[in-house]
Scaffold this motif. Sequence first.
Motif, PDB file in Angstrom:
ATOM      1  N   LEU A   4      39.795  18.597  71.686  1.00  0.00           N
ATOM      2  CA  LEU A   4      38.664  19.440  72.066  1.00  0.00           C
ATOM      3  C   LEU A   4      37.877  18.671  73.123  1.00  0.00           C
ATOM      4  CD1 LEU A   4      39.446  20.290  69.064  1.00  0.00           C
ATOM      5  CD2 LEU A   4      37.078  21.069  68.873  1.00  0.00           C
ATOM      6  N   VAL A   5      37.662  19.282  74.261  1.00  0.00           N
ATOM      7  CA  VAL A   5      36.965  18.619  75.355  1.00  0.00           C
ATOM      8  C   VAL A   5      35.801  19.479  75.819  1.00  0.00           C
ATOM      9  CG1 VAL A   5      37.152  17.643  77.661  1.00  0.00           C
ATOM     10  CG2 VAL A   5      39.096  17.478  76.082  1.00  0.00           C
ATOM     11  N   GLU A   6      34.591  18.952  75.612  1.00  0.00           N
ATOM     12  CA  GLU A   6      33.388  19.668  75.998  1.00  0.00           C
ATOM     13  C   GLU A   6      33.015  19.364  77.450  1.00  0.00           C
ATOM     14  OE1 GLU A   6      32.440  18.179  71.680  1.00  0.00           O
ATOM     15  OE2 GLU A   6      33.354  17.375  73.517  1.00  0.00           O
ATOM     16  N   SER A   7      32.299  20.291  78.041  1.00  0.00           N
ATOM     17  CA  SER A   7      31.741  20.092  79.375  1.00  0.00           C
ATOM     18  C   SER A   7      30.542  21.008  79.524  1.00  0.00           C
ATOM     19  CB  SER A   7      32.783  20.393  80.456  1.00  0.00           C
ATOM     20  OG  SER A   7      33.220  21.734  80.372  1.00  0.00           O
ATOM     21  N   GLY A   8      29.752  20.762  80.576  1.00  0.00           N
ATOM     22  CA  GLY A   8      28.641  21.645  80.879  1.00  0.00           C
ATOM     23  C   GLY A   8      27.262  21.125  80.517  1.00  0.00           C
ATOM     24  N   GLY A   9      27.220  19.977  79.866  1.00  0.00           N
ATOM     25  CA  GLY A   9      25.925  19.412  79.537  1.00  0.00           C
ATOM     26  C   GLY A   9      25.207  18.921  80.778  1.00  0.00           C
ATOM     27  N   GLY A  10      23.927  18.564  80.620  1.00  0.00           N
ATOM     28  CA  GLY A  10      23.165  18.066  81.748  1.00  0.00           C
ATOM     29  C   GLY A  10      21.685  18.125  81.468  1.00  0.00           C
ATOM     30  N   LEU A  11      20.928  17.976  82.548  1.00  0.00           N
ATOM     31  CA  LEU A  11      19.464  17.989  82.483  1.00  0.00           C
ATOM     32  C   LEU A  11      18.953  19.346  82.947  1.00  0.00           C
ATOM     33  CD1 LEU A  11      16.676  16.577  82.252  1.00  0.00           C
ATOM     34  CD2 LEU A  11      17.013  15.815  84.617  1.00  0.00           C
ATOM     35  N   VAL A  12      18.058  19.922  82.184  1.00  0.00           N
ATOM     36  CA  VAL A  12      17.483  21.217  82.527  1.00  0.00           C
ATOM     37  C   VAL A  12      16.017  21.220  82.122  1.00  0.00           C
ATOM     38  CG1 VAL A  12      18.145  22.262  80.321  1.00  0.00           C
ATOM     39  CG2 VAL A  12      17.821  23.718  82.326  1.00  0.00           C
ATOM     40  N   GLN A  13      15.232  21.980  82.850  1.00  0.00           N
ATOM     41  CA  GLN A  13      13.824  22.113  82.495  1.00  0.00           C
ATOM     42  C   GLN A  13      13.666  23.069  81.321  1.00  0.00           C
ATOM     43  OE1 GLN A  13      11.693  23.294  86.071  1.00  0.00           O
ATOM     44  NE2 GLN A  13      11.135  21.160  86.486  1.00  0.00           N
ATOM     45  N   ALA A  14      12.602  22.871  80.580  1.00  0.00           N
ATOM     46  CA  ALA A  14      12.297  23.795  79.483  1.00  0.00           C
ATOM     47  C   ALA A  14      12.222  25.219  80.026  1.00  0.00           C
ATOM     48  CB  ALA A  14      10.990  23.405  78.817  1.00  0.00           C
ATOM     49  N   GLY A  15      12.809  26.133  79.285  1.00  0.00           N
ATOM     50  CA  GLY A  15      12.881  27.514  79.727  1.00  0.00           C
ATOM     51  C   GLY A  15      14.141  27.847  80.498  1.00  0.00           C
ATOM     52  N   ALA A  91      19.949  17.147  72.730  1.00  0.00           N
ATOM     53  CA  ALA A  91      20.839  16.501  71.765  1.00  0.00           C
ATOM     54  C   ALA A  91      22.209  16.312  72.405  1.00  0.00           C
ATOM     55  CB  ALA A  91      20.979  17.362  70.503  1.00  0.00           C
ATOM     56  N   VAL A  92      23.064  15.615  71.691  1.00  0.00           N
ATOM     57  CA  VAL A  92      24.483  15.628  72.039  1.00  0.00           C
ATOM     58  C   VAL A  92      25.098  16.813  71.311  1.00  0.00           C
ATOM     59  CG1 VAL A  92      26.678  14.406  71.944  1.00  0.00           C
ATOM     60  CG2 VAL A  92      24.542  13.146  72.352  1.00  0.00           C
ATOM     61  N   TYR A  93      25.764  17.661  72.040  1.00  0.00           N
ATOM     62  CA  TYR A  93      26.391  18.852  71.481  1.00  0.00           C
ATOM     63  C   TYR A  93      27.889  18.615  71.305  1.00  0.00           C
ATOM     64  CZ  TYR A  93      22.173  21.625  71.910  1.00  0.00           C
ATOM     65  OH  TYR A  93      20.890  22.120  71.743  1.00  0.00           O
ATOM     66  N   TYR A  94      28.350  18.948  70.097  1.00  0.00           N
ATOM     67  CA  TYR A  94      29.750  18.728  69.743  1.00  0.00           C
ATOM     68  C   TYR A  94      30.437  20.055  69.457  1.00  0.00           C
ATOM     69  CZ  TYR A  94      28.321  13.888  68.966  1.00  0.00           C
ATOM     70  OH  TYR A  94      27.837  12.610  69.116  1.00  0.00           O
ATOM     71  N   CYS A  95      31.614  20.185  69.982  1.00  0.00           N
ATOM     72  CA  CYS A  95      32.476  21.307  69.669  1.00  0.00           C
ATOM     73  C   CYS A  95      33.303  20.946  68.437  1.00  0.00           C
ATOM     74  CB  CYS A  95      33.392  21.557  70.864  1.00  0.00           C
ATOM     75  SG  CYS A  95      34.609  22.848  70.656  1.00  0.00           S
ATOM     76  N   GLY A 112      31.660  15.233  72.514  1.00  0.00           N
ATOM     77  CA  GLY A 112      30.241  15.521  72.708  1.00  0.00           C
ATOM     78  C   GLY A 112      29.837  15.575  74.168  1.00  0.00           C
ATOM     79  N   THR A 113      28.807  16.351  74.432  1.00  0.00           N
ATOM     80  CA  THR A 113      28.229  16.435  75.777  1.00  0.00           C
ATOM     81  C   THR A 113      26.717  16.442  75.647  1.00  0.00           C
ATOM     82  OG1 THR A 113      28.274  17.655  77.881  1.00  0.00           O
ATOM     83  CG2 THR A 113      28.295  18.981  75.873  1.00  0.00           C
ATOM     84  N   GLN A 114      26.067  15.666  76.492  1.00  0.00           N
ATOM     85  CA  GLN A 114      24.621  15.465  76.385  1.00  0.00           C
ATOM     86  C   GLN A 114      23.861  16.613  77.027  1.00  0.00           C
ATOM     87  OE1 GLN A 114      22.787  12.600  75.023  1.00  0.00           O
ATOM     88  NE2 GLN A 114      21.164  14.137  75.215  1.00  0.00           N
ATOM     89  N   VAL A 115      22.885  17.114  76.317  1.00  0.00           N
ATOM     90  CA  VAL A 115      21.953  18.107  76.854  1.00  0.00           C
ATOM     91  C   VAL A 115      20.555  17.510  76.797  1.00  0.00           C
ATOM     92  CG1 VAL A 115      20.883  20.363  76.505  1.00  0.00           C
ATOM     93  CG2 VAL A 115      23.359  20.086  76.222  1.00  0.00           C
ATOM     94  N   THR A 116      19.908  17.449  77.940  1.00  0.00           N
ATOM     95  CA  THR A 116      18.555  16.916  78.037  1.00  0.00           C
ATOM     96  C   THR A 116      17.638  18.016  78.564  1.00  0.00           C
ATOM     97  OG1 THR A 116      19.433  14.715  78.528  1.00  0.00           O
ATOM     98  CG2 THR A 116      17.110  15.107  79.009  1.00  0.00           C
ATOM     99  N   VAL A 117      16.531  18.228  77.884  1.00  0.00           N
ATOM    100  CA  VAL A 117      15.590  19.278  78.265  1.00  0.00           C
ATOM    101  C   VAL A 117      14.250  18.620  78.564  1.00  0.00           C
ATOM    102  CG1 VAL A 117      14.509  21.456  77.635  1.00  0.00           C
ATOM    103  CG2 VAL A 117      16.796  20.885  76.748  1.00  0.00           C
TER     104      VAL A 117
END
Length: 119
Positions: A4-15, A91-95, A112-117
Amino acid sequence: QVQLVESGGGLVQAGGSLRLSCAVSGRTFNNYAMGWFRQAPGKEREFVAAINWRSDTYYAGSVKGRFTISRDNAKNTVYLQMNSLKPEDAAVYYCASTPTPSWGPPRYWGQGTQVTVSS
């Protein structure tokens, strides 16, 4: 060997929005349920969303109405569309994948892929 290989995480502003993807190999994808979990620093891993082989979906209360899980059996991929992101979604998101068509305890995990808000 199931991968299982995740992708698409990153830094995003709230909202803002992000879409995570999880590509699966090594098994007949459409026969099994898939899910997403997340783990923030200092917290336990928690369930976010799941989708079974019939595309029935399940959500944690904290993300219901904001996140959407979906699957593309032709691409062996499960997605998590995340809208109206909040700082507490970081968080780190895991599939994850179960050994059954219905949702249950996962057997296989992605890295896992990191999501930062940012607020």
